[in-house]
Design an enzyme around this catalytic site. Structure first.
Site, PDB file in Angstrom:
ATOM      1  N   CYS A 139       0.817  -1.222   0.000  1.00 31.54           N
ATOM      2  CA  CYS A 139       0.000   0.000   0.000  1.00 31.54           C
ATOM      3  C   CYS A 139       0.850   1.272   0.000  1.00 31.54           C
ATOM      4  O   CYS A 139       1.792   1.399   0.770  1.00 31.54           O
ATOM      5  CB  CYS A 139      -0.942   0.078   1.192  1.00 31.54           C
ATOM      6  N   ARG A 177       6.373  -0.668  -4.235  1.00 30.90           N
ATOM      7  CA  ARG A 177       5.945  -1.267  -2.974  1.00 30.90           C
ATOM      8  C   ARG A 177       5.010  -2.458  -3.191  1.00 30.90           C
ATOM      9  O   ARG A 177       4.756  -3.222  -2.270  1.00 30.90           O
ATOM     10  CB  ARG A 177       5.226  -0.215  -2.113  1.00 30.90           C
ATOM     11  N   TRP A 207      -2.581  -2.924  -1.764  1.00 36.63           N
ATOM     12  CA  TRP A 207      -2.102  -4.310  -1.786  1.00 36.63           C
ATOM     13  C   TRP A 207      -3.088  -5.070  -0.903  1.00 36.63           C
ATOM     14  O   TRP A 207      -3.099  -4.883   0.314  1.00 36.63           O
ATOM     15  CB  TRP A 207      -0.687  -4.344  -1.222  1.00 36.63           C
ATOM     16  N   ASN A 260      -3.049   2.590   4.995  1.00 42.32           N
ATOM     17  CA  ASN A 260      -2.035   1.551   4.889  1.00 42.32           C
ATOM     18  C   ASN A 260      -1.963   0.874   6.252  1.00 42.32           C
ATOM     19  O   ASN A 260      -1.905   1.566   7.268  1.00 42.32           O
ATOM     20  CB  ASN A 260      -0.686   2.215   4.521  1.00 42.32           C
ATOM     21  N   GLY A 261      -1.998  -0.449   6.285  1.00 43.83           N
ATOM     22  CA  GLY A 261      -1.934  -1.147   7.574  1.00 43.83           C
ATOM     23  C   GLY A 261      -3.115  -2.096   7.718  1.00 43.83           C
ATOM     24  O   GLY A 261      -3.811  -2.389   6.743  1.00 43.83           O
ATOM     25  N   GLU A 271      20.029 -17.190  -0.303  1.00 43.05           N
ATOM     26  CA  GLU A 271      19.710 -15.945  -0.997  1.00 43.05           C
ATOM     27  C   GLU A 271      19.592 -16.165  -2.511  1.00 43.05           C
ATOM     28  O   GLU A 271      18.700 -15.616  -3.157  1.00 43.05           O
ATOM     29  CB  GLU A 271      20.779 -14.881  -0.662  1.00 43.05           C
ATOM     30  N   LYS A 320      16.234 -15.253  -4.561  1.00 46.01           N
ATOM     31  CA  LYS A 320      16.259 -14.309  -5.692  1.00 46.01           C
ATOM     32  C   LYS A 320      15.590 -14.918  -6.904  1.00 46.01           C
ATOM     33  O   LYS A 320      14.794 -14.290  -7.569  1.00 46.01           O
ATOM     34  CB  LYS A 320      17.701 -13.955  -6.091  1.00 46.01           C
ATOM     35  N   GLU A 356      11.516 -15.709  -6.214  1.00 53.22           N
ATOM     36  CA  GLU A 356      10.577 -14.605  -5.996  1.00 53.22           C
ATOM     37  C   GLU A 356      10.284 -13.830  -7.274  1.00 53.22           C
ATOM     38  O   GLU A 356       9.203 -13.288  -7.428  1.00 53.22           O
ATOM     39  CB  GLU A 356      11.061 -13.670  -4.886  1.00 53.22           C
ATOM     40  N   HIS A 383      19.148 -36.571   3.202  1.00 50.84           N
ATOM     41  CA  HIS A 383      18.166 -36.912   4.253  1.00 50.84           C
ATOM     42  C   HIS A 383      16.744 -36.665   3.755  1.00 50.84           C
ATOM     43  O   HIS A 383      15.846 -36.429   4.552  1.00 50.84           O
ATOM     44  CB  HIS A 383      18.477 -36.126   5.526  1.00 50.84           C
ATOM     45  N   LYS A 434       7.330  -4.379  -1.437  1.00 51.71           N
ATOM     46  CA  LYS A 434       8.686  -3.998  -1.059  1.00 51.71           C
ATOM     47  C   LYS A 434       8.823  -3.858   0.448  1.00 51.71           C
ATOM     48  O   LYS A 434       9.816  -4.245   1.038  1.00 51.71           O
ATOM     49  CB  LYS A 434       9.041  -2.672  -1.751  1.00 51.71           C
TER      50      LYS A 434
HETATM   51  C1  F6R Z   1      13.754 -10.382  -1.027  1.00 50.70           C
HETATM   52  C2  F6R Z   1      13.390  -9.257  -0.184  1.00 50.70           C
HETATM   53  C3  F6R Z   1      12.714  -9.542   1.107  1.00 50.70           C
HETATM   54  C4  F6R Z   1      13.203  -8.564   2.190  1.00 50.70           C
HETATM   55  C5  F6R Z   1      12.372  -8.752   3.468  1.00 50.70           C
HETATM   56  C6  F6R Z   1      12.827  -7.820   4.561  1.00 50.70           C
HETATM   57  O1  F6R Z   1      14.376  -9.956  -2.195  1.00 50.70           O
HETATM   58  O2  F6R Z   1      13.598  -8.122  -0.529  1.00 50.70           O
HETATM   59  O3  F6R Z   1      12.901 -10.861   1.507  1.00 50.70           O
HETATM   60  O4  F6R Z   1      14.562  -8.784   2.428  1.00 50.70           O
HETATM   61  O5  F6R Z   1      11.017  -8.512   3.192  1.00 50.70           O
HETATM   62  O6  F6R Z   1      12.666  -6.492   4.194  1.00 50.70           O
HETATM   63  P1  F6R Z   1      13.418  -5.343   4.952  1.00 50.70           P
HETATM   64  O7  F6R Z   1      14.875  -5.517   4.704  1.00 50.70           O
HETATM   65  O8  F6R Z   1      12.878  -4.081   4.356  1.00 50.70           O
HETATM   66  O9  F6R Z   1      13.077  -5.498   6.404  1.00 50.70           O
END
Ligand code: F6R
Length: 608
Positions: free
Chosen positions: A2, A27, A75, A101-102, A481, A485, A488, A504, A603
């Protein structure tokens, strides 16, 4: 997650709001809307889908006259994405309009009360409750109604509110959800994040929890929930406005991948002086560092993955025990935190609801909290006892890259500082580590040169169903990671496994042609992981290996090798992650995915 933008000033509001909402697209959202006071009443336009729909419906905002308005990208949480569930929401007479937002946790109880009083609801959202509740309490004084609503509402919120009887004002209020205000000669703004208004002003004020702001064309006034006026000094935002533009790159993600040499340099450089690590903002005495019992590292997603790496680095280099926790687990697991323990929370946005809650939980238990944060003035930055900023600049792509790299550097610096103060490093060792750190930006630059090769390789895997990432120790953290990447942004299922754990259970999923990406940067573990590669290869896997220059032995076991430049064993994550980021990126591009705005993701995850 949002986005809110509001404007009151001398310009037409709708184009300014649309422009700001566009900057908040990163976002994540599924619908958008605006409400503007048009001189006689509040006019509202909202629609499911991309901002483009709203843009077309209003001819870029032109058909919505008026100089005061609020806008929103939604969102979905309560109620599916639809025109009706989009924000703004209004009271029945259309005299009060709200964007939110929230999450309002007690909205069902509030809704039931309002239904009994005869209020009619058009949407399934929690936000519509706020529009009707404001209506219920409004007796000609907006502040009074807002404060009453604040007392009744439980949960997290940032509201932008417009009253048609007060068309020269916008009201904003927040609790545990981000909202900033800005001021320029042409008016005042509210926004969920700085990039939305950076084009118009650099003068920004942060709203604290449960503060109310009244915006007029010529100024801002802040109030406490007791209606006492609060004085605030604006902060000047130094970010480069170009930082929030694509600058010729096809996607923000690629641009941000390419910004990593600079990001690493910017996080590192101010904190290295004469071969010493100087972290002025650390707020810990040498005595406290020496007495440190344990460190808890708490974060979500990629930030959590940097914590997994840090565990190996802190324990190996500084001999401090570390527990790494996913924030949503930490906050409910009743952790045992002793007097000499510290909690480090890591967050790019500084607004992640679970990480913020974990920070508060740590405070409740009497622990000091150090925040490693990117967004200046964010909630985590303000609530942590001390903040180490990562200086990565605005990160727009939903999938983090440069902020992740900056977080790693901040953690390496802390490990070096702790190791030095605790007598675990000699001056020569410290000097050698610092030399390695300083070489990282150039080494990352060099690795970015492998882009074409990775792209070609990635194109072969756009139809893949499952991809596995394996590694041991820090290489396992890198695998976590690399896997995130990929999945997602490309929607290819992938899993990261500690290489020794495969047999296992997971190895049963390996079949002819399954891609296994193996990471081997820890010399002491090469042979162990090579054995795991042989195991998956003998079951038909195609194996790509990311390993250190010179480890040519791997070519006998793996089908495809990417070499990373030599650095010491603790910093390899900063290099090995580059080809994995590029791999994920190019698989997603090859599949035609919306790389910067992957489906269902936001985001900044400001709800639990
Ligand atoms: C993955 C990604 C998320 C953030 C997570 C934490 O690419 O960006 O997994 O790392 O949502 O977000 P922050 O760092 O903003 O607390």
């Amino acid at each position: 997650m949002c986005g809110i933008v509001g404007y009151i000033g001398t310009r037409q509001a709708a184009p300014v709001i649309l422009d700001g909402l566009e900057k908040l697209e990163y976002r994540g959202y599924d619908s958008a809307g605006m409400a503007v006071y048009n001189g006689t009443s509040i006019e509202m336009v909202k629609a499911m889908g991309r901002l483009k729909v709203l843009f077309e419906l209003t001819h870029g905002g032109e058909t919505l006259p008026g100089t005061a308005g609020i806008g929103h990208t939604r969102w979905a949480t309560h109620g599916q994405p639809s025109d009706l569930n989009s924000h703004p929401h209004m009271n029945t007479e259309g005299t009060i309009s709200v964007v939110h937002n929230g999450i309002i946790e007690n909205y069902i109880a509030l809704k039931n009360k309002l239904l009994k009083k005869g209020y009619k609801f058009l949407s399934e959202t929690d936000t519509e409750v706020i529009a009707h509740l404001l209506d219920y309490y409004y007796k000609g004084n907006p502040m009074e109604a807002i404060i009453k609503v604040m007392h009744r509402v439980e949960g997290s919120y940032a509201f932008g509110i417009l009253f048609s009887e007060f068309p020269d004002r916008i009201f904003a209020v927040r609790k545990s959800s981000p909202l900033i205000v800005g001021q320029s000669k042409e008016g005042c703004f509210i926004a969920s994040d700085v990039p939305a208004i950076l084009k118009y002003t650099r003068q920004v004020c942060f709203i604290e929890d449960q503060e109310i702001v009244c915006l007029r064309r010529d100024g801002l006034k802040f109030y406490s929930v007791d209606e006492e006026e609060i004085e605030k000094e604006p902060v000047t935002i130094e970010w480069d406005t170009n930082a929030a533009e694509k600058g010729g790159y096809e996607h923000f993600m690629l641009k941000e991948i390419y910004e990593q040499p600079k990001t690493v340099f910017d996080t590192l450089n101010p904190r290295i002086r004469n071969n010493e690590v100087v972290i002025e903002e650390l707020g810990m005495t040498d005595e406290e560092i020496r007495n440190l019992g344990k460190i808890f590292i708490v974060a979500c997603g990629s930030a959590y993955h940097t914590g997994v790496t840090a565990k190996y680095v802190f324990e190996g280099m500084a001999r401090i025990p570390v527990e790494v926790d996913i924030a949503s687990e930490f906050r409910y697991r009743d952790p045992i935190i002793d007097e000499n323990d510290w909690v480090i929370v890591i967050s790019q946005s500084g607004e992640t609801a679970d990480t913020l809650a974990a920070l508060r939980e740590a405070h409740k238990r009497g622990s000091k909290v150090l925040g490693i944060v990117n967004v200046v003035g964010s909630s985590i930055a303000r609530e942590a006892d001390n903040v180490m900023y990562t200086w990565a600049g605005p990160e727009i792509s939903v999938a983090t890259t440069k902020a992740y790299s900056a977080q790693l550097i901040a953690l390496y610096l802390l490990a070096l500082k702790f190791a030095w103060v605790r007598g675990e490093l000699s001056a020569d060792e410290l000097k050698a580590y610092i030399k390695d750190l300083r070489r990282l930006p150039d080494q990352i630059e060099l690795l970015l040169g492998c882009k074409g090769r990775i792209q070609k390789f990635a194109n072969r895997y756009i139809a893949a169903k499952d991809i596995f990432f394996i590694g041991r120790g820090i290489d396992y953290a890198i695998s976590l990671e690399g896997s995130l990447k990929l999945k997602e942004i490309s929607y290819v299922h992938s899993e990261a496994y500690a290489a020794g754990e495969l047999k296992h259970g997971t190895i049963s999923l390996i079949e002819e042609g399954t891609l296994v990406a193996s990471v081997l940067t820890q010399e002491s573990l090469y042979q162990k992981t090579i054995s795991n590669i042989v195991e998956v290869k003998s079951r038909g896997a195609f194996v790509i290996a990311v390993t250190n220059e010179g480890n040519t032995e791997i070519e006998k076991a793996a089908d495809y090798v990417v070499y990373i430049p030599q650095t010491n064993r603790y910093f390899t994550n900063s290099l090995a992650i580059i080809p994995l980021q590029l791999f994920g990126y190019y698989v997603a591009v090859g599949k035609g995915c919306d790389v910067d705005k992957p489906r269902n993701l936001a985001k900044s995850v400001t709800v639990e």
